[in-house]
Design an enzyme around this catalytic site. Structure first.
Site, PDB file in Angstrom:
ATOM      1  N   GLY A  76      -8.610 -14.824 -11.652  1.00 22.60           N
ATOM      2  CA  GLY A  76      -8.370 -13.413 -11.331  1.00 22.60           C
ATOM      3  C   GLY A  76      -7.737 -12.709 -12.514  1.00 22.60           C
ATOM      4  O   GLY A  76      -6.825 -13.261 -13.142  1.00 22.60           O
ATOM      5  N   LYS A  86       0.078  -3.961   6.207  1.00 22.30           N
ATOM      6  CA  LYS A  86      -0.986  -3.965   5.206  1.00 22.30           C
ATOM      7  C   LYS A  86      -2.057  -2.982   5.635  1.00 22.30           C
ATOM      8  O   LYS A  86      -2.244  -2.747   6.836  1.00 22.30           O
ATOM      9  CB  LYS A  86      -1.612  -5.362   5.104  1.00 22.30           C
ATOM     10  CG  LYS A  86      -2.322  -5.615   3.804  1.00 22.30           C
ATOM     11  CD  LYS A  86      -1.317  -5.715   2.672  1.00 22.30           C
ATOM     12  CE  LYS A  86      -1.685  -6.633   1.588  1.00 22.30           C
ATOM     13  NZ  LYS A  86      -0.537  -7.132   0.840  1.00 22.30           N
TER      14      LYS A  86
HETATM   15  N1  GLU Z   1       0.491  -5.584  -2.457  1.00 21.67           N
HETATM   16  C1  GLU Z   1       1.649  -6.275  -2.920  1.00 21.67           C
HETATM   17  C2  GLU Z   1       1.899  -7.509  -2.086  1.00 21.67           C
HETATM   18  O1  GLU Z   1       1.010  -8.048  -1.470  1.00 21.67           O
HETATM   19  C3  GLU Z   1       2.844  -5.358  -3.021  1.00 21.67           C
HETATM   20  C4  GLU Z   1       3.248  -4.734  -1.741  1.00 21.67           C
HETATM   21  C5  GLU Z   1       4.316  -3.662  -1.897  1.00 21.67           C
HETATM   22  O2  GLU Z   1       4.768  -3.454  -3.009  1.00 21.67           O
HETATM   23  O3  GLU Z   1       4.646  -3.071  -0.876  1.00 21.67           O
HETATM   24  O4  GLU Z   1       2.974  -8.033  -2.059  1.00 21.67           O
END
Ligand code: GLU
Length: 420
Positions: A222, A110
């Site tokens: 949200g 992340k």
């Molecule tokens: N941000 C999204 C999640 O938390 C998608 C992550 C992605 O597609 O790599 O799953």
């Protein structure tokens, strides 16, 4: 805005407590446990961005790679004023578990930048996005780490990032990032995939519980990508009546149900769902505690805690946000018979279609929206039943079951690779 120390604390300790519980149940090897309890790699970057008024502003950013035993690291990038390294650490680990629950060959990561994108001009946002990629590029790559959108980041931001990376490499490397616009190698069906995956799970959950959802009430906290598409698809695919929705500026309620098209048009015009004509303004607390069949927390982490869990009246909680429920709240909800579709499963449609996007980019061959949806539905159902089955065999709640599925697979991969 100042970082919120309580939220920092909470998301990271939540993720660790969740792993601890699963590790104890499956008697996870102590070395594997130590490896999984912390991220494998972290990058902290400082970004200098030229602002429209000629000044230069400094921003702080992160990329955390939690684990890549099952495949390259994968996970979104958030632009949020309250971002902290602890939140990103928790979110990176949740990506490892999510890709594992879905059984897609990826790990977890992340990223985030501490900024308030609502106060940045399009030009400033573009320069910030490009600066982030320049500072993290050596960490990224189609076989190393593939970012995607998350809170307050969009397909346009992914396009700037893919472009910056491609310029640095000297050729187009669009596969380095997912959630791109269709014209730059994005996948059909990516935009509503997070919500759609959750809706497929709710359908299975309702069948399992013997609940008829048609005309039943739902509330959504949200109204970003996940929350707004959940509104649309909850009505279209499940026949639910969405009686309350919210965003960071306010909550609205209408006992007869809110129209997705009208609320979206109002948000596009005014920037918020708040002030929607004919709706009643309620508080965020009231929204979460409404008597509904399905409650969608689709905003940020740690919103259902021991302070409000006993007041939740929903039959099903569909976690489209990452980490909305704390472990203490989990226990209360489980004892009260609330059926939780945990984030690791419920919002995994997003990363699953991101994976489809990577596959399509690698092949240079693109699927129709129908094909994407069909494959997504199959993946969601398989994962749903893997979790259901674990919940039954260990007699635990769904989140713990999802963790058991995920941790066992990652631990197996690490074992096979000789990491412990
Ligand atoms: N941000 C999204 C999640 O938390 C998608 C992550 C992605 O597609 O790599 O799953």
């Amino acid at each position: 805005m100042k970082p919120n120390p309580q939220t920092e604390e909470l998301s990271y300790s939540t993720s660790q407590k969740q792993l601890d519980e699963a590790a104890a149940i499956i008697k996870l090897d102590p070395v594997a446990y130590e490896l999984l309890r912390r991220p494998m790699r972290e990058l902290h970057v400082t970004l200098a961005v030229k602002m429209d008024n000629g000044s230069t502003k400094i921003f702080q950013g992160f990329r955390v790679q939690h684990n890549n035993a099952r495949g390259p690291n994968k996970g979104g990038i958030r632009f949020h004023p309250n971002e902290t390294i602890d939140t990103i650490r928790a979110l990176a680990s949740w990506m490892t578990w999510k890709t594992s629950v879905m059984d897609i060959p990826l790990g977890g990561a992340k990223g985030g930048v501490i900024c308030d994108p609502k106060t940045l001009s399009p030009g400033e946002l573009e320069r910030l996005s490009r600066a982030y990629i320049r500072q993290t590029a050596s960490f990224l790559g189609t076989e190393k780490d593939i970012p995607a959108p998350d809170v307050y980041t969009t397909p346009q931001i992914m396009a700037w990032m893919a472009d910056e990376y491609s310029i640095m490499q000297g050729n187009n490397k669009f596969g380095v990032i997912t959630g791109k616009p269709l014209a730059l190698g994005g996948s059909a069906g990516r935009s509503d995939a997070t919500a759609r995956g959750g809706i497929y799970c709710i359908r299975e959950a309702a069948l399992t519980l013997g609940i008829n959802l048609t005309e039943s009430r739902a509330a959504i906290q949200g109204y970003g990508n996940a929350g707004s598409y959940a509104h649309k698809l909850a009505v279209e695919l499940l026949g639910l009546k969405v009686i309350a929705v919210s965003d960071s500026k306010g909550c609205i309620y209408h006992p007869e149900g809110l129209s997705y098209e009208k609320v979206m048009a109002h948000k596009k015009k005014t920037g918020s769902v708040a002030g929607f004509p004919s709706a009643i303004a309620i508080s965020d607390k009231e929204l979460l505690e409404l008597d509904v069949a399905v409650l969608f927390p689709a905003a940020l982490d740690s919103v259902i805690t021991d302070a409000n869990a006993m007041n939740i009246k929903a039959k099903i909680i569909a976690e489209l946000a990452n980490g909305p429920t704390t472990p203490e709240a989990d226990t209360v909800l489980y004892n009260n018979g609330v059926y939780i579709i945990p984030d690791l499963l419920c919002n995994a449609g997003g990363v699953t279609v991101s994976y489809f996007e990577m596959v399509q980019n690698a092949y240079g061959y693109y699927w129709s929206e129908d094909e994407v949806q069909e494959r997504l539905e199959k993946k969601m159902k398989t994962a749903f039943f893997a979790v259901e089955q674990k919940a039954r065999s260990y007699n635990v709640h769904n989140r713990l079951a999802a963790y058991i599925v995920a941790v066992e697979r990652v631990a197996d991969a690490m074992k096979l690779r000789g990491w412990y």
